[in-house]
Design an enzyme around this catalytic site. Structure first.
Site, PDB file in Angstrom:
ATOM      1  N   HIS A 171     -13.414   1.869   8.958  1.00 53.22           N
ATOM      2  CA  HIS A 171     -12.492   0.619   8.304  1.00 53.22           C
ATOM      3  C   HIS A 171     -12.921   0.605   7.037  1.00 53.22           C
ATOM      4  O   HIS A 171     -13.334  -0.805   6.608  1.00 53.22           O
ATOM      5  CB  HIS A 171     -12.628  -0.728   9.556  1.00 53.22           C
ATOM      6  CG  HIS A 171     -11.298  -1.386   9.090  1.00 53.22           C
ATOM      7  ND1 HIS A 171     -10.834  -1.866  10.133  1.00 53.22           N
ATOM      8  CD2 HIS A 171     -10.434  -1.643   7.950  1.00 53.22           C
ATOM      9  CE1 HIS A 171      -9.501  -2.680   9.729  1.00 53.22           C
ATOM     10  NE2 HIS A 171      -9.572  -2.538   8.496  1.00 53.22           N
ATOM     11  N   ILE A 186       0.941  -1.343   0.003  1.00 56.30           N
ATOM     12  CA  ILE A 186       0.071   0.154   0.132  1.00 56.30           C
ATOM     13  C   ILE A 186       0.712   1.193   0.093  1.00 56.30           C
ATOM     14  O   ILE A 186       0.557   2.140  -0.778  1.00 56.30           O
ATOM     15  CB  ILE A 186      -0.899  -0.068   1.272  1.00 56.30           C
ATOM     16  CG1 ILE A 186      -1.925  -1.093   1.149  1.00 56.30           C
ATOM     17  CG2 ILE A 186      -1.574   1.098   1.319  1.00 56.30           C
ATOM     18  CD1 ILE A 186      -2.819  -1.325   2.451  1.00 56.30           C
ATOM     19  N   ASP A 225      11.486   3.338   6.188  1.00 52.59           N
ATOM     20  CA  ASP A 225      11.411   2.043   6.232  1.00 52.59           C
ATOM     21  C   ASP A 225      12.541   1.188   6.492  1.00 52.59           C
ATOM     22  O   ASP A 225      13.576   1.562   5.575  1.00 52.59           O
ATOM     23  CB  ASP A 225      10.689   1.734   4.761  1.00 52.59           C
ATOM     24  CG  ASP A 225      10.158  -0.106   4.841  1.00 52.59           C
ATOM     25  OD1 ASP A 225      10.915  -0.810   5.185  1.00 52.59           O
ATOM     26  OD2 ASP A 225       9.078  -0.257   4.684  1.00 52.59           O
ATOM     27  N   GLU A 264     -11.020  -1.421  18.322  1.00 51.32           N
ATOM     28  CA  GLU A 264     -11.803  -1.128  16.950  1.00 51.32           C
ATOM     29  C   GLU A 264     -13.241  -2.045  17.151  1.00 51.32           C
ATOM     30  O   GLU A 264     -13.149  -3.137  17.412  1.00 51.32           O
ATOM     31  CB  GLU A 264     -11.171  -1.424  15.840  1.00 51.32           C
ATOM     32  CG  GLU A 264     -11.589  -0.637  14.399  1.00 51.32           C
ATOM     33  CD  GLU A 264     -10.754  -1.124  13.400  1.00 51.32           C
ATOM     34  OE1 GLU A 264     -10.231  -0.190  12.650  1.00 51.32           O
ATOM     35  OE2 GLU A 264     -10.642  -2.369  12.935  1.00 51.32           O
ATOM     36  N   ARG A 299      -3.097  -0.086  10.852  1.00 50.63           N
ATOM     37  CA  ARG A 299      -3.628  -0.712  11.807  1.00 50.63           C
ATOM     38  C   ARG A 299      -3.524   0.126  13.154  1.00 50.63           C
ATOM     39  O   ARG A 299      -2.596   0.712  13.020  1.00 50.63           O
ATOM     40  CB  ARG A 299      -2.819  -2.056  12.348  1.00 50.63           C
ATOM     41  CG  ARG A 299      -3.064  -3.398  11.264  1.00 50.63           C
ATOM     42  CD  ARG A 299      -4.752  -3.665  11.323  1.00 50.63           C
ATOM     43  NE  ARG A 299      -4.797  -5.040  10.501  1.00 50.63           N
ATOM     44  CZ  ARG A 299      -5.243  -4.875   9.197  1.00 50.63           C
ATOM     45  NH1 ARG A 299      -5.550  -3.729   8.784  1.00 50.63           N
ATOM     46  NH2 ARG A 299      -5.482  -5.973   8.430  1.00 50.63           N
TER      47      ARG A 299
END
Length: 335
Positions: A293, A166, A185, A274, A246
């Site tokens: 979501h 993504i 990253d 959530e 997340r």
């Protein structure tokens, strides 16, 4: 005519018509012997014994029960698991790979709508559409912010946390726009970042120098609360945080404290927990946009996931390598 291999749906039946509309289902049934009326959500059902024994391919998705070693014992002919959603971490026991079963996922197909959502949000945040909307609605007059120098997307610096599927898709979608994109990253080298058209930096530098930060790292023990109170404090005043990854990557309590002050903004498609408790201030804050979501595949986007699984099945049946295969060694650092 040679006998077609046997396959079985292991997913929630409510999703089946969207994942496999008529044309996709027709393709699937040409390739394998599969019953569209049978969707397994309990591998322990005694009535499935003979069916499982002959199954060569599982078409899995949301609602699939965990494939344990015991389940595998009842699937002696299993050759492939084709997952019509993203991660298979919680779905497949490592024994699946050890027994030589090929595994594929539709994570790449699911990445597209998440990246599209993220792009739209970044563009709107850069124009402060959410804040100006509230002000316009309250005053019924053009807000003075229209000439404010901090509004706009010309040369804005955007920070991407995580070069996941993504994250990379977001970087690709941002390319035509006038943004400077930073990337953090730990698995991406500076040379690889340059090839992506972004600048690799450490996390603290990214947070301190980006006005919009978008989170795309996997949820692992190492990334839990990656953005804690100290790191959230690094965000410049007026910066915005976007989380479509997340909820566990962000310390919700620390983020809530920052947002209550009004110092920063946030667009959160995922949270921890959530859903949030009904009394959470995040539901009421004007500088927060919460969505339930929805960034991932929904509605007609699910058909793309089903097509991906059928494409992968066709590859296996014709002796070609999977386009989106998942290897056991990858699981530790992927979503």
């Amino acid at each position: 005519m040679p006998q077609r291999p046997s396959a079985l749906f292991a997913l929630a039946d409510r999703n089946l018509p969207l994942l496999f509309p008529p044309a996709t289902l027709a393709r699937l049934t040409e390739l394998v012997d599969i019953d569209p009326a049978l969707t397994v959500t309990d591998f322990g059902d005694p009535a499935l014994g003979e069916r499982l024994a002959g199954t060569e391919f599982l078409i899995t998705g949301w609602g699939c029960p965990v494939v344990t070693p015991t389940v595998l014992d009842g699937l002696p002919r299993l050759r492939g698991v084709l997952h019509t959603a993203g991660t298979v971490k919680a779905l497949l026991d490592p024994e699946v790979w050890r027994r030589g079963v090929a595994v594929s996922t539709a994570a790449a197909a699911n990445a597209l709508p998440v990246a599209e959502y993220t792009l739209g949000v970044i563009l709107l945040l850069g124009k402060d559409v959410l804040g100006l909307h509230d002000e316009y609605r309250a005053t019924r007059a053009f807000p003075p912010g229209l000439t404010h120098r901090d509004i706009g997307n010309a040369g804005r610096r955007v920070g991407i946390i995580g070069a996941s599927r993504i994250g990379r898709r977001v970087i690709e979608l941002l390319r035509p726009f006038d943004f400077e994109v930073l990337l953090h990253d730990p698995y991406v080298t500076e040379a690889e970042a340059r090839a992506l058209g972004v600048r690799a930096v450490d996390l603290d530098t990214l947070l301190a120098s980006s006005t919009i930060v978008s989170v795309h790292a996997p949820a692992t023990p190492e990334t839990r609360h990656l953005l804690d109170a100290a790191r959230l404090a690094l965000l410049p005043d007026g910066a915005a945080l976007v989380n479509t990854a997340r909820g566990s990557l962000v310390d919700t309590e620390a983020l809530t404290k920052e947002l209550v002050t009004g110092r920063i903004r946030a667009v959160l498609d995922v949270t921890e927990p959530e859903p949030l408790p009904a009394e959470s201030p995040l539901f009421r804050l004007p500088n927060v946009l919460l969505t339930p979501h929805v960034a991932g595949s929904l509605g007609n986007e699910l058909s793309r996931l089903g097509r991906t699984a059928v494409d992968e099945l066709e590859r296996l049946l014709t002796g070609r390598p999977l386009a989106y295969g998942v290897e056991l060694a990858e699981l530790a650092r992927t979503a």
